[in-house]
Enzyme design. Sequence first.
Site, PDB file in Angstrom:
ATOM      1  N   ARG A 224      -0.456   3.236  65.331  1.00 31.43           N
ATOM      2  CA  ARG A 224      -1.701   3.999  65.170  1.00 31.43           C
ATOM      3  C   ARG A 224      -1.816   4.995  66.324  1.00 31.43           C
ATOM      4  NH1 ARG A 224      -5.184   0.719  61.619  1.00 31.43           N
ATOM      5  NH2 ARG A 224      -3.594  -0.163  60.253  1.00 31.43           N
ATOM      6  N   GLU A 226      -4.412   6.948  66.964  1.00 22.94           N
ATOM      7  CA  GLU A 226      -5.787   7.328  67.311  1.00 22.94           C
ATOM      8  C   GLU A 226      -6.026   7.198  68.820  1.00 22.94           C
ATOM      9  OE1 GLU A 226      -7.127   4.614  64.512  1.00 22.94           O
ATOM     10  OE2 GLU A 226      -6.293   2.974  65.660  1.00 22.94           O
ATOM     11  N   ARG A 232      -9.843  -3.159  72.498  1.00 23.34           N
ATOM     12  CA  ARG A 232      -9.220  -3.819  71.340  1.00 23.34           C
ATOM     13  C   ARG A 232      -8.327  -2.926  70.480  1.00 23.34           C
ATOM     14  NH1 ARG A 232     -13.678  -4.660  66.731  1.00 23.34           N
ATOM     15  NH2 ARG A 232     -14.633  -2.633  66.795  1.00 23.34           N
ATOM     16  N   HIS A 233      -8.003  -1.733  70.976  1.00 27.87           N
ATOM     17  CA  HIS A 233      -7.105  -0.861  70.215  1.00 27.87           C
ATOM     18  C   HIS A 233      -5.810  -0.607  70.961  1.00 27.87           C
ATOM     19  CE1 HIS A 233     -10.822   0.139  68.003  1.00 27.87           C
ATOM     20  NE2 HIS A 233      -9.982   0.333  67.000  1.00 27.87           N
ATOM     21  N   GLU A 375     -13.669  -7.967  64.622  1.00 26.71           N
ATOM     22  CA  GLU A 375     -12.810  -7.973  63.436  1.00 26.71           C
ATOM     23  C   GLU A 375     -11.365  -8.328  63.789  1.00 26.71           C
ATOM     24  OE1 GLU A 375     -12.446  -4.066  61.597  1.00 26.71           O
ATOM     25  OE2 GLU A 375     -10.429  -4.679  61.008  1.00 26.71           O
ATOM     26  N   SER A 378      -8.744  -7.128  57.889  1.00 25.93           N
ATOM     27  CA  SER A 378      -9.432  -6.505  56.773  1.00 25.93           C
ATOM     28  C   SER A 378      -8.581  -6.687  55.532  1.00 25.93           C
ATOM     29  CB  SER A 378      -9.774  -5.044  57.057  1.00 25.93           C
ATOM     30  OG  SER A 378      -8.645  -4.257  56.977  1.00 25.93           O
ATOM     31  N   ARG A 426      -5.152  -9.243  68.439  1.00 22.69           N
ATOM     32  CA  ARG A 426      -6.606  -9.477  68.397  1.00 22.69           C
ATOM     33  C   ARG A 426      -6.922 -10.942  68.153  1.00 22.69           C
ATOM     34  NH1 ARG A 426      -9.943  -4.799  65.340  1.00 22.69           N
ATOM     35  NH2 ARG A 426      -9.095  -3.052  66.537  1.00 22.69           N
TER      36      ARG A 426
HETATM   37  O1  4AD Z   1      -8.197  -2.701  59.365  1.00 22.13           O
HETATM   38  P1  4AD Z   1      -6.781  -2.205  59.290  1.00 22.13           P
HETATM   39  O2  4AD Z   1      -6.526  -0.820  59.688  1.00 22.13           O
HETATM   40  O3  4AD Z   1      -6.315  -2.499  57.800  1.00 22.13           O
HETATM   41  C1  4AD Z   1      -5.093  -2.199  57.294  1.00 22.13           C
HETATM   42  O4  4AD Z   1      -4.154  -1.760  57.904  1.00 22.13           O
HETATM   43  C2  4AD Z   1      -4.980  -2.551  55.838  1.00 22.13           C
HETATM   44  N1  4AD Z   1      -3.731  -1.992  55.310  1.00 22.13           N
HETATM   45  C3  4AD Z   1      -5.014  -4.029  55.698  1.00 22.13           C
HETATM   46  C4  4AD Z   1      -5.068  -4.480  54.296  1.00 22.13           C
HETATM   47  O5  4AD Z   1      -4.205  -5.215  53.849  1.00 22.13           O
HETATM   48  N2  4AD Z   1      -6.073  -4.087  53.585  1.00 22.13           N
HETATM   49  O6  4AD Z   1      -5.876  -3.163  60.183  1.00 22.13           O
HETATM   50  C5  4AD Z   1      -5.812  -4.555  59.943  1.00 22.13           C
HETATM   51  C6  4AD Z   1      -6.033  -5.313  61.231  1.00 22.13           C
HETATM   52  C7  4AD Z   1      -7.410  -5.142  61.832  1.00 22.13           C
HETATM   53  O7  4AD Z   1      -8.331  -6.056  61.278  1.00 22.13           O
HETATM   54  C8  4AD Z   1      -7.166  -5.431  63.285  1.00 22.13           C
HETATM   55  O8  4AD Z   1      -7.110  -6.828  63.528  1.00 22.13           O
HETATM   56  C9  4AD Z   1      -5.784  -4.867  63.499  1.00 22.13           C
HETATM   57  O9  4AD Z   1      -5.159  -4.831  62.250  1.00 22.13           O
HETATM   58  N3  4AD Z   1      -5.836  -3.525  64.076  1.00 22.13           N
HETATM   59  C10 4AD Z   1      -5.504  -3.221  65.348  1.00 22.13           C
HETATM   60  N4  4AD Z   1      -5.090  -3.998  66.370  1.00 22.13           N
HETATM   61  C11 4AD Z   1      -4.835  -3.393  67.546  1.00 22.13           C
HETATM   62  N5  4AD Z   1      -4.925  -2.065  67.732  1.00 22.13           N
HETATM   63  C12 4AD Z   1      -5.320  -1.233  66.746  1.00 22.13           C
HETATM   64  N6  4AD Z   1      -5.401   0.078  66.943  1.00 22.13           N
HETATM   65  C13 4AD Z   1      -5.651  -1.810  65.476  1.00 22.13           C
HETATM   66  N7  4AD Z   1      -6.045  -1.326  64.299  1.00 22.13           N
HETATM   67  C14 4AD Z   1      -6.154  -2.373  63.459  1.00 22.13           C
END
Ligand code: 4AD
Length: 452
Positions: A224, A226, A232-233, A375, A378, A426
């Site tokens: 990612r 961003e 937590r990111h 969270e 998801s 996380r």
């Molecule tokens: O919520 P996210 O972005 O969902 C997906 O990627 C979907 N494709 C999942 C699905 O099957 N619908 O990411 C899923 C999880 C989040 O709940 C969080 O725990 C973790 O990934 N996450 C991160 N962890 C650390 N750093 C980041 N930048 C994160 N972004 C998401």
Amino acid sequence: GNEWTDVRELVEAMAGTEVLIRGRVHTYRHVSSKKGFLIVRQKGCLVQCVVTESKENHVSVNMVKFVKQLNSESFVDVIGYVVLPKDPVTGTTQQVEIQVRKVYCVNSALQQLPLYVEDAARSEADIQAGKPGANQDTRLNFRVIDLRTATNQGIFSIQGWTQIGFIEIHSPKLLAGSSEGGSAVFRLDYKGQPACLAQSPQLHKQMAICADFERVFEVGAVYRAEDSFTHRHLCEFIGLDVEMAIHKHYSEIMDLVGELFPFIFNKINENCQKELEAIRKQYPFQPLKFLPKTLRLTFAEGIQMLKEAGVEADPLGDLNTETERKLGLLVLEKYNTEFYILHRYPSAVRPFYTMPCADDPNYSNSFDVFIRGEEIISGAQRVHDPELLTEQAKRFGIDVETIKMYIDSFRYGAPPHGGFGVGLERVVMLFCGLNNIRKTSLFPRDPLRLAP
Ligand code: 4AD
């Protein structure tokens, strides 16, 4: 309620019993307006379903007609009796037949497919002998159909076999376009072609379901880009992804989450006492409170709880970090758990591939999972109708050309399905009550850190 039987479990001892099976229309052989043979395929296993006009079974000539016009590779539910055939059956994997009572089309495939499973499965010797077959490029272009052959089901079942009935997959990390619809991707040059690092296995894990793997998971790196400077990111984290075909309802996915995590938490508490003690010595924390049966609340219930506590939150918007935390505290107070599922989120705040609720499209068949008010997961049921998927992608401003092959996958016959994504760092951070995700990443990558 009806329970589905696996095609591979249809054996002679079941003769006389009524079963419900779900599978694809493999082939159909028409005998007359009163009789036909439908071969149903499930994960490479084949069973012959006999449709015969019969007053006793409530099978009409219209029903025979209906079965005749089903497109190959469509998903059907068949209800019927297991019978022992007079002559041994050839060309199927199961030695019993099903005398059909009812057939429902769960989801139709295109009438003309770009590749047929039989053509993908033709042996090289047969093709050299002049029988029609598909070449490798065609098979790779329409990989979601090619992967349905018994051969490929075999190859990838061997590669990813586990004891838990889920196949482990490895989806590509080099992609032509974004997989979550967002703009925060790491761009790179793929031999002159613009490409990016996968933001998740989302599109390919869904395509694995279209390719008949039914239940899959992956543990792998997720990227990612961003600019989130938070506790937590990360820019690279480990995602645990799950995707599965479902029969009726997205609660089937929440059932899995709701059982899996208490199981994991209990195992950690039982087996890692020394380790937990060591962590606690430097970073004191209370053991996680969770219920044996995971609490589920709807998003609307969450909003109501917040409202009663004097916190205003938009019922059709998303929760922010602060309201999520606050709700976590309210849930702990009321239900004595720090681990729970919040479901039926507003559609507007979920990714384009999320299935809207049948009774109200403002909401969706989706959920988030929280530990100590933050969270960790998801998940959702996905849209398996290519037209609705295209419409939703456009509404989210996605160039549908970049995800054409993904959308087309659903034209070749797709079952209702869904899944979820877990962030590993996380989960460990929150289970151990730590305050920063960098503590649970071996070599963290954040917007400012690319070393060591
Ligand atoms: O919520 P996210 O972005 O969902 C997906 O990627 C979907 N494709 C999942 C699905 O099957 N619908 O990411 C899923 C999880 C989040 O709940 C969080 O725990 C973790 O990934 N996450 C991160 N962890 C650390 N750093 C980041 N930048 C994160 N972004 C998401």
